[in-house]
Design a protein around this motif. Structure first.
Motif, PDB file in Angstrom:
ATOM      1  N   MET A  21       0.815  -1.205   0.000  1.00  0.00           N
ATOM      2  CA  MET A  21       0.000   0.000   0.000  1.00  0.00           C
ATOM      3  C   MET A  21       0.856   1.267   0.000  1.00  0.00           C
ATOM      4  SD  MET A  21      -2.709  -1.727  -0.111  1.00  0.00           S
ATOM      5  CE  MET A  21      -4.032  -0.554  -0.023  1.00  0.00           C
ATOM      6  N   GLY A  22       2.085   1.173  -0.485  1.00  0.00           N
ATOM      7  CA  GLY A  22       2.960   2.333  -0.547  1.00  0.00           C
ATOM      8  C   GLY A  22       3.836   2.459   0.688  1.00  0.00           C
ATOM      9  N   GLY A  23       4.500   3.618   0.771  1.00  0.00           N
ATOM     10  CA  GLY A  23       5.393   3.859   1.904  1.00  0.00           C
ATOM     11  C   GLY A  23       6.843   3.542   1.633  1.00  0.00           C
ATOM     12  N   GLN A  24       7.158   3.026   0.442  1.00  0.00           N
ATOM     13  CA  GLN A  24       8.536   2.666   0.116  1.00  0.00           C
ATOM     14  C   GLN A  24       9.397   3.918  -0.075  1.00  0.00           C
ATOM     15  OE1 GLN A  24       5.891   2.201  -1.743  1.00  0.00           O
ATOM     16  NE2 GLN A  24       6.240   2.681  -3.893  1.00  0.00           N
ATOM     17  N   PRO A  25      10.681   3.830   0.210  1.00  0.00           N
ATOM     18  CA  PRO A  25      11.571   4.980  -0.014  1.00  0.00           C
ATOM     19  C   PRO A  25      11.806   5.201  -1.507  1.00  0.00           C
ATOM     20  CG  PRO A  25      12.839   3.070   0.699  1.00  0.00           C
ATOM     21  CD  PRO A  25      11.395   2.680   0.820  1.00  0.00           C
ATOM     22  N   ALA A  26      12.034   6.425  -1.892  1.00  0.00           N
ATOM     23  CA  ALA A  26      12.305   6.754  -3.294  1.00  0.00           C
ATOM     24  C   ALA A  26      13.778   6.557  -3.617  1.00  0.00           C
ATOM     25  CB  ALA A  26      11.903   8.196  -3.582  1.00  0.00           C
ATOM     26  N   ASP A  27      14.056   6.132  -4.838  1.00  0.00           N
ATOM     27  CA  ASP A  27      15.435   6.059  -5.304  1.00  0.00           C
ATOM     28  C   ASP A  27      15.938   7.475  -5.603  1.00  0.00           C
ATOM     29  OD1 ASP A  27      15.487   3.346  -5.093  1.00  0.00           O
ATOM     30  OD2 ASP A  27      15.193   2.939  -7.231  1.00  0.00           O
ATOM     31  N   PRO A  28      17.251   7.649  -5.737  1.00  0.00           N
ATOM     32  CA  PRO A  28      17.765   8.972  -6.116  1.00  0.00           C
ATOM     33  C   PRO A  28      17.126   9.438  -7.423  1.00  0.00           C
ATOM     34  CG  PRO A  28      19.553   7.537  -5.423  1.00  0.00           C
ATOM     35  CD  PRO A  28      18.338   6.676  -5.502  1.00  0.00           C
ATOM     36  N   PRO A  29      16.882  10.722  -7.570  1.00  0.00           N
ATOM     37  CA  PRO A  29      16.200  11.219  -8.775  1.00  0.00           C
ATOM     38  C   PRO A  29      17.057  11.087 -10.025  1.00  0.00           C
ATOM     39  CG  PRO A  29      16.940  13.045  -7.413  1.00  0.00           C
ATOM     40  CD  PRO A  29      17.181  11.807  -6.612  1.00  0.00           C
ATOM     41  N   ASP A  30      16.377  10.922 -11.152  1.00  0.00           N
ATOM     42  CA  ASP A  30      17.033  10.916 -12.449  1.00  0.00           C
ATOM     43  C   ASP A  30      17.740  12.268 -12.645  1.00  0.00           C
ATOM     44  OD1 ASP A  30      16.952  11.565 -15.519  1.00  0.00           O
ATOM     45  OD2 ASP A  30      16.610   9.390 -15.395  1.00  0.00           O
ATOM     46  N   PRO A  31      18.934  12.269 -13.247  1.00  0.00           N
ATOM     47  CA  PRO A  31      19.642  13.543 -13.460  1.00  0.00           C
ATOM     48  C   PRO A  31      18.824  14.578 -14.226  1.00  0.00           C
ATOM     49  CG  PRO A  31      21.117  11.685 -13.881  1.00  0.00           C
ATOM     50  CD  PRO A  31      19.749  11.111 -13.677  1.00  0.00           C
ATOM     51  N   ARG A  32      17.895  14.140 -15.066  1.00  0.00           N
ATOM     52  CA  ARG A  32      17.072  15.062 -15.847  1.00  0.00           C
ATOM     53  C   ARG A  32      16.045  15.801 -14.981  1.00  0.00           C
ATOM     54  NH1 ARG A  32      15.252  10.649 -20.222  1.00  0.00           N
ATOM     55  NH2 ARG A  32      15.181   9.473 -18.251  1.00  0.00           N
ATOM     56  N   CYS A  33      15.960  15.402 -13.710  1.00  0.00           N
ATOM     57  CA  CYS A  33      14.979  16.024 -12.807  1.00  0.00           C
ATOM     58  C   CYS A  33      15.589  17.145 -11.967  1.00  0.00           C
ATOM     59  CB  CYS A  33      14.405  14.967 -11.861  1.00  0.00           C
ATOM     60  SG  CYS A  33      13.558  13.597 -12.662  1.00  0.00           S
ATOM     61  N   ARG A  34      16.871  17.432 -12.133  1.00  0.00           N
ATOM     62  CA  ARG A  34      17.558  18.313 -11.198  1.00  0.00           C
ATOM     63  C   ARG A  34      17.445  19.802 -11.524  1.00  0.00           C
ATOM     64  NH1 ARG A  34      20.099  15.344  -7.552  1.00  0.00           N
ATOM     65  NH2 ARG A  34      20.694  13.190  -8.045  1.00  0.00           N
ATOM     66  N   ALA A  35      16.729  20.131 -12.564  1.00  0.00           N
ATOM     67  CA  ALA A  35      16.558  21.548 -12.908  1.00  0.00           C
ATOM     68  C   ALA A  35      15.102  21.818 -13.258  1.00  0.00           C
ATOM     69  CB  ALA A  35      17.459  21.926 -14.091  1.00  0.00           C
ATOM     70  N   GLY A  36      14.605  22.949 -12.808  1.00  0.00           N
ATOM     71  CA  GLY A  36      13.246  23.357 -13.139  1.00  0.00           C
ATOM     72  C   GLY A  36      12.185  22.706 -12.272  1.00  0.00           C
ATOM     73  N   ARG A  37      10.944  22.777 -12.752  1.00  0.00           N
ATOM     74  CA  ARG A  37       9.794  22.211 -12.060  1.00  0.00           C
ATOM     75  C   ARG A  37       9.462  20.870 -12.720  1.00  0.00           C
ATOM     76  NH1 ARG A  37       6.527  26.052  -9.529  1.00  0.00           N
ATOM     77  NH2 ARG A  37       4.637  24.997 -10.295  1.00  0.00           N
ATOM     78  N   VAL A  38       9.606  19.792 -11.950  1.00  0.00           N
ATOM     79  CA  VAL A  38       9.548  18.447 -12.551  1.00  0.00           C
ATOM     80  C   VAL A  38       8.757  17.477 -11.678  1.00  0.00           C
ATOM     81  CG1 VAL A  38      10.910  16.597 -13.593  1.00  0.00           C
ATOM     82  CG2 VAL A  38      11.926  18.861 -13.307  1.00  0.00           C
ATOM     83  N   MET A  39       7.864  16.721 -12.325  1.00  0.00           N
ATOM     84  CA  MET A  39       7.328  15.508 -11.696  1.00  0.00           C
ATOM     85  C   MET A  39       8.267  14.374 -12.109  1.00  0.00           C
ATOM     86  SD  MET A  39       3.149  15.541 -11.685  1.00  0.00           S
ATOM     87  CE  MET A  39       2.847  15.931 -13.416  1.00  0.00           C
ATOM     88  N   CYS A  40       9.084  13.925 -11.162  1.00  0.00           N
ATOM     89  CA  CYS A  40      10.133  12.929 -11.419  1.00  0.00           C
ATOM     90  C   CYS A  40       9.601  11.554 -11.002  1.00  0.00           C
ATOM     91  CB  CYS A  40      11.385  13.297 -10.620  1.00  0.00           C
ATOM     92  SG  CYS A  40      12.850  12.364 -11.072  1.00  0.00           S
ATOM     93  N   ILE A  41       9.280  10.726 -11.995  1.00  0.00           N
ATOM     94  CA  ILE A  41       8.568   9.466 -11.750  1.00  0.00           C
ATOM     95  C   ILE A  41       9.518   8.296 -11.992  1.00  0.00           C
ATOM     96  CG2 ILE A  41       6.625   8.051 -12.483  1.00  0.00           C
ATOM     97  CD1 ILE A  41       5.308  10.739 -13.404  1.00  0.00           C
ATOM     98  N   ASP A  42       9.698   7.461 -10.965  1.00  0.00           N
ATOM     99  CA  ASP A  42      10.661   6.360 -10.997  1.00  0.00           C
ATOM    100  C   ASP A  42       9.909   5.027 -10.971  1.00  0.00           C
ATOM    101  OD1 ASP A  42      12.562   4.373 -10.373  1.00  0.00           O
ATOM    102  OD2 ASP A  42      13.848   5.832  -9.379  1.00  0.00           O
TER     103      ASP A  42
END
Length: 293
Positions: free
Chosen positions: A164-185
């Motif tokens: 039901m969720g609650g898992q930790p997120a992996d490090p963000p994709d490098p393409r997510c490090r600038a601007g306003r981003v929904m970073c989906i892993d």
């Protein structure tokens, strides 16, 4: 007086006292109705209460569930067994509690979570499990309760623990490090809402099935629809933020109810309605969407 005379005298006394003389035994010898020890005889072995092992008795053989007899004259009560050690109880948190909850789900004693928090519903589930198996209904998971549960269940996998969720997120994709981003892993099944490299919020997400996969790549939000209903599947898609054709990030009541036991038709599902309501309020048309493994 000789041995024969003594025997005759005792037997006579028994008849006078009203005792019945028994019939001869198989060897033709008469048997006395009472046990007589004659001088010089070897005493018969004493009969113990366990001799013969009738109903409600058990031989003192040291087998399972028995204890050795106390030495003669030792009338001290045996020491009570030490109580089982408590492993987890209400208020505890962590991965071990999450595994406990996942195993309780396997035997249908818990239907929520796993959450990783030993809450009231977990306590009730443990108490019910204990009572069903004749264990003290403490609601606390002790070593005896845990071993019994282990024998009845299998090792939970990652998505059993985080059904039901609650898992930790992996490090963000490098393409997510600038601007306003929904970073989906897709690997950690998470969505990070990021602004200029800073994570504002994180939430669990669910993707399409093998037949209707969620597309990967870099996209942008082109349309938002607060109370959207799918014209293709006739299903509600609240807080929809479309990024690729008919695929959108949106709230899913099915994900909220079933967790990762289900899948979407290609959209990115969010199960936390409060979290996606906040996200919907912040995301603008044109914001970037990155979907990656």
């Amino acid at each position: 007086m000789g041995r024969a005379a003594i025997a005759v005298a005792v037997a006579g006394a028994a008849v006078l006292a009203g005792c019945t003389v028994q019939a001869p035994d198989g060897g033709g010898k008469s048997r006395s109705p009472v046990h007589i020890e004659l001088p010089g005889d070897t005493p018969s072995p004493a009969r113990t209460p366990d001799d013969g092992g009738g109903p409600g008795t058990a031989p003192d053989d040291g087998g399972p569930g028995t204890a050795p007899a106390a030495p003669p004259g030792d009338d001290k009560p045996s020491a009570a067994p030490a109580p089982a050690r408590v492993l987890w109880s209400r208020g505890d948190t962590g991965r071990d509690v999450r595994e406990l909850q996942a195993r309780l789900r396997q035997v249908a004693w818990l239907f929520d979570g796993p959450t990783g928090t030993y809450d009231e519903s977990t306590e009730r589930a443990v108490s019910g499990f204990q009572g069903k198996r004749g264990l003290p209904r403490t609601g606390k998971t002790d070593t005896v309760t845990w071993q019994r549960l282990l024998r009845m269940t299998r090792e939970p996998g990652t998505w059993d623990l985080y059904l039901m969720g609650g898992q930790p997120a992996d490090p963000p994709d490098p393409r997510c490090r600038a601007g306003r981003v929904m970073c989906i892993d897709k690997t950690s099944r998470t969505l990070r809402w990021m602004i200029d490299g800073r994570t504002v919020s994180t939430m669990a997400v669910r993707f399409g099935s093998r037949g209707t996969p969620t597309r990967e790549g870099v996209f942008s939000v082109y349309w938002k629809s607060r109370d959207h209903v799918s014209t293709l599947y006739d299903s509600p898609m609240p807080y929809a933020m479309f990024f690729s054709g008919g695929q959108a990030v949106h709230y899913s009541p099915d994900f909220a109810a079933r967790g990762y036991a289900g899948a979407s038709h290609g959209c990115v599902n969010v199960r936390d309605e409060g979290a996606i309501a906040e996200l919907y309020a912040q995301v603008r048309d044109g914001d970037k969407v990155v979907v990656s493994w």
